[in-house]
Design a protein around this motif. Structure first.
Motif, PDB file in Angstrom:
ATOM      1  N   ALA A 158       0.828  -1.209   0.000  1.00 45.08           N
ATOM      2  CA  ALA A 158       0.000   0.000   0.000  1.00 45.08           C
ATOM      3  C   ALA A 158       0.861   1.257   0.000  1.00 45.08           C
ATOM      4  O   ALA A 158       0.587   2.220  -0.719  1.00 45.08           O
ATOM      5  N   LYS A 159       1.932   1.250   0.799  1.00 42.67           N
ATOM      6  CA  LYS A 159       2.804   2.423   0.884  1.00 42.67           C
ATOM      7  C   LYS A 159       3.486   2.730  -0.443  1.00 42.67           C
ATOM      8  O   LYS A 159       3.790   3.890  -0.737  1.00 42.67           O
ATOM      9  N   GLU A 160       3.742   1.701  -1.238  1.00 37.97           N
ATOM     10  CA  GLU A 160       4.433   1.887  -2.516  1.00 37.97           C
ATOM     11  C   GLU A 160       3.484   2.218  -3.660  1.00 37.97           C
ATOM     12  O   GLU A 160       3.922   2.507  -4.772  1.00 37.97           O
ATOM     13  N   THR A 161       2.190   2.199  -3.392  1.00 35.33           N
ATOM     14  CA  THR A 161       1.221   2.521  -4.434  1.00 35.33           C
ATOM     15  C   THR A 161       1.356   3.976  -4.856  1.00 35.33           C
ATOM     16  O   THR A 161       1.499   4.866  -4.020  1.00 35.33           O
ATOM     17  N   ASP A 162       1.272   4.225  -6.144  1.00 38.80           N
ATOM     18  CA  ASP A 162       1.402   5.581  -6.675  1.00 38.80           C
ATOM     19  C   ASP A 162       0.202   6.425  -6.247  1.00 38.80           C
ATOM     20  O   ASP A 162      -0.950   6.129  -6.580  1.00 38.80           O
ATOM     21  N   LEU A 163       0.454   7.492  -5.490  1.00 34.60           N
ATOM     22  CA  LEU A 163      -0.618   8.318  -4.938  1.00 34.60           C
ATOM     23  C   LEU A 163      -1.403   9.061  -6.010  1.00 34.60           C
ATOM     24  O   LEU A 163      -2.616   9.255  -5.889  1.00 34.60           O
ATOM     25  N   ILE A 164      -0.722   9.484  -7.059  1.00 27.83           N
ATOM     26  CA  ILE A 164      -1.416  10.224  -8.116  1.00 27.83           C
ATOM     27  C   ILE A 164      -2.407   9.324  -8.836  1.00 27.83           C
ATOM     28  O   ILE A 164      -3.545   9.713  -9.124  1.00 27.83           O
ATOM     29  N   ASN A 165      -2.001   8.095  -9.083  1.00 31.34           N
ATOM     30  CA  ASN A 165      -2.908   7.133  -9.693  1.00 31.34           C
ATOM     31  C   ASN A 165      -4.060   6.795  -8.751  1.00 31.34           C
ATOM     32  O   ASN A 165      -5.212   6.656  -9.166  1.00 31.34           O
ATOM     33  N   TYR A 166      -3.753   6.668  -7.480  1.00 27.34           N
ATOM     34  CA  TYR A 166      -4.766   6.346  -6.470  1.00 27.34           C
ATOM     35  C   TYR A 166      -5.831   7.432  -6.415  1.00 27.34           C
ATOM     36  O   TYR A 166      -7.039   7.151  -6.427  1.00 27.34           O
ATOM     37  N   LEU A 167      -5.406   8.716  -6.369  1.00 23.85           N
ATOM     38  CA  LEU A 167      -6.371   9.809  -6.328  1.00 23.85           C
ATOM     39  C   LEU A 167      -7.177   9.893  -7.616  1.00 23.85           C
ATOM     40  O   LEU A 167      -8.357  10.234  -7.596  1.00 23.85           O
ATOM     41  N   SER A 168      -6.529   9.568  -8.724  1.00 27.60           N
ATOM     42  CA  SER A 168      -7.243   9.572  -9.995  1.00 27.60           C
ATOM     43  C   SER A 168      -8.373   8.547  -9.986  1.00 27.60           C
ATOM     44  O   SER A 168      -9.477   8.797 -10.475  1.00 27.60           O
ATOM     45  N   ASN A 169      -8.103   7.371  -9.401  1.00 30.33           N
ATOM     46  CA  ASN A 169      -9.140   6.346  -9.288  1.00 30.33           C
ATOM     47  C   ASN A 169     -10.276   6.785  -8.375  1.00 30.33           C
ATOM     48  O   ASN A 169     -11.415   6.338  -8.518  1.00 30.33           O
ATOM     49  N   LEU A 170      -9.969   7.657  -7.415  1.00 28.69           N
ATOM     50  CA  LEU A 170     -10.995   8.186  -6.526  1.00 28.69           C
ATOM     51  C   LEU A 170     -11.778   9.329  -7.166  1.00 28.69           C
ATOM     52  O   LEU A 170     -12.781   9.782  -6.622  1.00 28.69           O
ATOM     53  N   GLY A 171     -11.291   9.818  -8.321  1.00 28.32           N
ATOM     54  CA  GLY A 171     -11.984  10.893  -9.016  1.00 28.32           C
ATOM     55  C   GLY A 171     -11.362  12.262  -8.854  1.00 28.32           C
ATOM     56  O   GLY A 171     -11.977  13.277  -9.193  1.00 28.32           O
ATOM     57  N   TYR A 172     -10.138  12.316  -8.349  1.00 28.86           N
ATOM     58  CA  TYR A 172      -9.462  13.594  -8.136  1.00 28.86           C
ATOM     59  C   TYR A 172      -8.294  13.751  -9.108  1.00 28.86           C
ATOM     60  O   TYR A 172      -7.449  12.863  -9.219  1.00 28.86           O
ATOM     61  N   GLU A 173      -8.272  14.883  -9.794  1.00 24.86           N
ATOM     62  CA  GLU A 173      -7.187  15.209 -10.702  1.00 24.86           C
ATOM     63  C   GLU A 173      -6.538  16.509 -10.243  1.00 24.86           C
ATOM     64  O   GLU A 173      -7.189  17.351  -9.620  1.00 24.86           O
ATOM     65  N   PRO A 174      -5.248  16.692 -10.512  1.00 21.13           N
ATOM     66  CA  PRO A 174      -4.562  17.897 -10.033  1.00 21.13           C
ATOM     67  C   PRO A 174      -5.083  19.168 -10.683  1.00 21.13           C
ATOM     68  O   PRO A 174      -5.420  19.186 -11.868  1.00 21.13           O
ATOM     69  N   SER A 175      -5.163  20.228  -9.885  1.00 18.08           N
ATOM     70  CA  SER A 175      -5.535  21.533 -10.410  1.00 18.08           C
ATOM     71  C   SER A 175      -4.364  22.201 -11.113  1.00 18.08           C
ATOM     72  O   SER A 175      -4.535  22.976 -12.046  1.00 18.08           O
ATOM     73  N   LYS A 176      -3.157  21.861 -10.636  1.00 14.55           N
ATOM     74  CA  LYS A 176      -1.950  22.407 -11.264  1.00 14.55           C
ATOM     75  C   LYS A 176      -0.771  21.506 -10.940  1.00 14.55           C
ATOM     76  O   LYS A 176      -0.797  20.750  -9.964  1.00 14.55           O
TER      77      LYS A 176
END
Length: 298
Positions: free
Chosen positions: A13-31
């Protein structure tokens, strides 16, 4: 329902890519600035992005909360669950492989909004089983919640919906926690001099189950639906002579409790009831399952 398969290890879990994880939750970066990916915080309601993922470290930091860490630290806060629950359930929803690098024009990213299509009586077997897992009687849940059918990112979903005063929903199912706009608090005003306050609706439902023999309108309630809505709820709460707080036993919940106690003698902390558990619902799922009915909750 089996909640104990496909369990991840803590290291995985700790090694999971956070950006991909948030994307799966429906969150994309604002900048994006160099290795820093900025988001409007998934942990609270905000208009300006102050939640950062440091890509090279695969770590996050929420400037509004003053907290950060790895995926486990985030998941426990986001899903309001234990580490064990997070490891048991998250792998069913998301791919925990490192994402393929894709060229994305983040200037064209648009916020995905949840669209509620239908409200109906709770009836789906998976949702009823989930409520039983959380020690929530079906009849209590059906009194205060509905089953919602909604669309997100062009896909259809369903979940337990708990409506706020503005018309938005807090939405839960066995694997996902989200909400529809507008976000807000939920109040039940029955003309009483005392009000009881909870962070989330699962704690409210647990309390209603534990006090089901009391007259239906003998108490007033406020459910914050996010601890950050505490200030928004103050006018309603402080219009009462007494305010009983059943906030979470984590650091954030306790900090807000301490703050409330310093504001007025109207506030009273009731979280000692479940001092060895993370919240009231967690307590009722364990120790309080059979003991709660005999306790004085006034």
């Amino acid at each position: 329902m089996n909640f104990r398969n496909s369990k991840l290890t803590i290291n995985e879990a700790k090694e999971t890519d956070l950006i991909n994880y948030l994307s799966n939750l429906g969150y994309e970066p604002s900048k994006i600035r160099n290795n820093d990916y900025w988001y409007r915080s998934p942990l609270r309601n905000e208009k300006k992005a102050s939640f950062k993922i440091i890509r090279r470290l695969n770590r996050w930091y929420d400037h509004g909360l003053g907290k950060g860490g790895n995926l486990i630290d985030f998941g426990v806060l986001y899903f309001n669950c234990s580490i064990e629950e997070l490891l048991q359930n998250s792998s069913r929803n998301f791919s925990f492989q490192q994402p393929k690098i894709q060229q994305t024009d983040y200037n064209t990213i648009k916020e995905n909004k949840i669209i509620i299509h239908k409200e109906m009586s709770l009836s789906s077997p998976s949702l009823l089983s989930y409520l039983q897992h959380r020690s929530i009687p079906i009849e209590i849940a059906q009194q205060y919640c509905v089953e919602v059918r909604y669309t997100w990112a062009k896909k259809n979903y369903f979940g337990i919906g708990f409506k706020n005063d503005l018309g938005g929903f807090e939405i839960r199912n066995p694997y996902f926690k989200t909400s529809s706009s507008p976000k807000g608090i939920t109040t039940f005003s029955n003309g009483n001099i005392e009000v009881i306050a909870f962070e989330g609706f699962m704690d409210f439902l647990s309390f209603k189950a534990m006090t089901k023999n009391l007259p239906e309108k003998s108490q007033d309630f406020v459910i914050l639906n996010s601890i950050t809505f505490f200030e928004r709820a103050r006018p309603f709460m402080e219009n009462h002579e007494s305010i009983r707080l059943y906030f979470d036993r984590d650091e954030t919940g306790q900090n807000y409790t301490i703050c409330a106690l310093s504001l007025s003698t109207k506030y009273c902390d009731k979280s000692q009831l479940y001092k060895n558990y993370k919240d009231l619902n967690d307590w009722t799922m364990n120790f309080g399952k059979t003991e709660g009915r005999s306790l004085d909750l006034k």
